[in-house]
Design a protein around this motif. Sequence first.
Motif, PDB file in Angstrom:
ATOM      1  N   VAL A  78       0.769  -1.158  -0.042  1.00  0.00           N
ATOM      2  CA  VAL A  78       0.123  -0.048  -0.106  1.00  0.00           C
ATOM      3  C   VAL A  78       0.784   1.346   0.040  1.00  0.00           C
ATOM      4  N   ALA A  79       2.034   1.068  -0.292  1.00  0.00           N
ATOM      5  CA  ALA A  79       3.057   2.268  -0.224  1.00  0.00           C
ATOM      6  C   ALA A  79       2.615   3.194  -1.266  1.00  0.00           C
ATOM      7  N   GLY A  80       2.514   4.479  -0.980  1.00  0.00           N
ATOM      8  CA  GLY A  80       2.224   5.432  -2.013  1.00  0.00           C
ATOM      9  C   GLY A  80       1.310   6.580  -1.362  1.00  0.00           C
ATOM     10  N   SER A  81       0.919   7.376  -2.226  1.00  0.00           N
ATOM     11  CA  SER A  81      -0.073   8.487  -1.644  1.00  0.00           C
ATOM     12  C   SER A  81      -1.268   8.257  -2.137  1.00  0.00           C
ATOM     13  N   TRP A  82      -2.341   8.413  -1.018  1.00  0.00           N
ATOM     14  CA  TRP A  82      -3.794   8.112  -1.733  1.00  0.00           C
ATOM     15  C   TRP A  82      -4.790   9.145  -0.997  1.00  0.00           C
ATOM     16  N   GLY A  83      -5.780   9.447  -1.654  1.00  0.00           N
ATOM     17  CA  GLY A  83      -6.839  10.358  -1.193  1.00  0.00           C
ATOM     18  C   GLY A  83      -6.546  11.769  -2.077  1.00  0.00           C
ATOM     19  N   GLN A  84      -7.202  12.814  -1.541  1.00  0.00           N
ATOM     20  CA  GLN A  84      -7.169  14.054  -2.112  1.00  0.00           C
ATOM     21  C   GLN A  84      -6.404  15.231  -1.222  1.00  0.00           C
ATOM     22  N   GLU A  85      -5.782  16.258  -1.710  1.00  0.00           N
ATOM     23  CA  GLU A  85      -5.169  17.090  -0.957  1.00  0.00           C
ATOM     24  C   GLU A  85      -5.862  18.313  -0.663  1.00  0.00           C
ATOM     25  N   ASN A  86      -7.288  18.248  -1.092  1.00  0.00           N
ATOM     26  CA  ASN A  86      -8.120  19.189  -0.606  1.00  0.00           C
ATOM     27  C   ASN A  86      -8.328  19.402   0.651  1.00  0.00           C
ATOM     28  N   THR A  87      -8.711  20.542   1.320  1.00  0.00           N
ATOM     29  CA  THR A  87      -9.074  20.685   2.556  1.00  0.00           C
ATOM     30  C   THR A  87     -10.480  19.986   2.857  1.00  0.00           C
ATOM     31  N   GLY A  88     -10.412  19.679   3.891  1.00  0.00           N
ATOM     32  CA  GLY A  88     -11.539  18.837   4.434  1.00  0.00           C
ATOM     33  C   GLY A  88     -11.801  17.334   3.909  1.00  0.00           C
ATOM     34  N   LYS A  89     -10.799  16.856   2.963  1.00  0.00           N
ATOM     35  CA  LYS A  89     -10.940  15.512   2.200  1.00  0.00           C
ATOM     36  C   LYS A  89      -9.684  14.754   3.153  1.00  0.00           C
ATOM     37  N   PRO A  90      -9.996  13.481   3.261  1.00  0.00           N
ATOM     38  CA  PRO A  90      -9.021  12.544   3.950  1.00  0.00           C
ATOM     39  C   PRO A  90      -7.807  12.145   2.705  1.00  0.00           C
ATOM     40  N   SER A  91      -6.644  12.132   3.173  1.00  0.00           N
ATOM     41  CA  SER A  91      -5.493  11.535   2.454  1.00  0.00           C
ATOM     42  C   SER A  91      -4.438  11.003   3.382  1.00  0.00           C
ATOM     43  N   ILE A  92      -3.635   9.959   2.806  1.00  0.00           N
ATOM     44  CA  ILE A  92      -2.733   9.319   3.624  1.00  0.00           C
ATOM     45  C   ILE A  92      -1.581   8.881   2.653  1.00  0.00           C
ATOM     46  N   THR A  93      -0.164   9.098   3.294  1.00  0.00           N
ATOM     47  CA  THR A  93       0.908   8.741   2.254  1.00  0.00           C
ATOM     48  C   THR A  93       1.624   7.720   3.269  1.00  0.00           C
ATOM     49  N   ILE A  94       1.767   6.665   2.607  1.00  0.00           N
ATOM     50  CA  ILE A  94       2.380   5.547   3.291  1.00  0.00           C
ATOM     51  C   ILE A  94       3.881   5.153   2.512  1.00  0.00           C
ATOM     52  N   ALA A  95       4.897   5.185   3.485  1.00  0.00           N
ATOM     53  CA  ALA A  95       6.244   4.908   2.985  1.00  0.00           C
ATOM     54  C   ALA A  95       6.403   3.291   2.941  1.00  0.00           C
ATOM     55  N   GLU A  96       7.620   2.890   2.093  1.00  0.00           N
ATOM     56  CA  GLU A  96       7.902   1.386   2.100  1.00  0.00           C
ATOM     57  C   GLU A  96       8.074   0.873   3.472  1.00  0.00           C
ATOM     58  N   ASP A  97       8.637   1.795   4.339  1.00  0.00           N
ATOM     59  CA  ASP A  97       9.158   1.240   5.759  1.00  0.00           C
ATOM     60  C   ASP A  97       8.016   1.172   6.613  1.00  0.00           C
TER      61      ASP A  97
END
Length: 130
Positions: A40-59
């Motif tokens: 699941v490594a990578g960036s997920w979601g939206q960067e807009n205010t009020g919207k969920p997002s998560i960035t997961i690193a390989e480690d």
Amino acid sequence: MRTRNALAPVLALTAALALAGCSSGASPTSSPTTPAGNPVAGSWGQENTGKPSITIAEDGSFNGTDGCNSMAGHGKVAGDRFELGAFRITLMACKGVDTWLSRAASASRAGDTLTLFDKGGTQIGTLDKR
């Protein structure tokens, strides 16, 4: 004294060769104990205010937002799933923002979609690959 000075380079070379012999020559990525990677490594979601997002690193480290609160932690790969484990999160009240991501305990990936589950294993939402 002259004999001792003449032996120093020979001893240094012998030590270097002995240490080189201890190396397997295999790169760290080819080690059988190295995980296959974080699915699941990578960036997920939206960067807009009020919207969920998560960035997961390989480690396994991750950071993001539930649309209101900032979150950060370190999870681990468990089979084809990613377990978020305990994480830090701010606790601000944000009117009109659905903070479902703050309840996430695990995630799995299907193509460009990250599906998140709560502690009971119930699907609580999805995020698209950014």
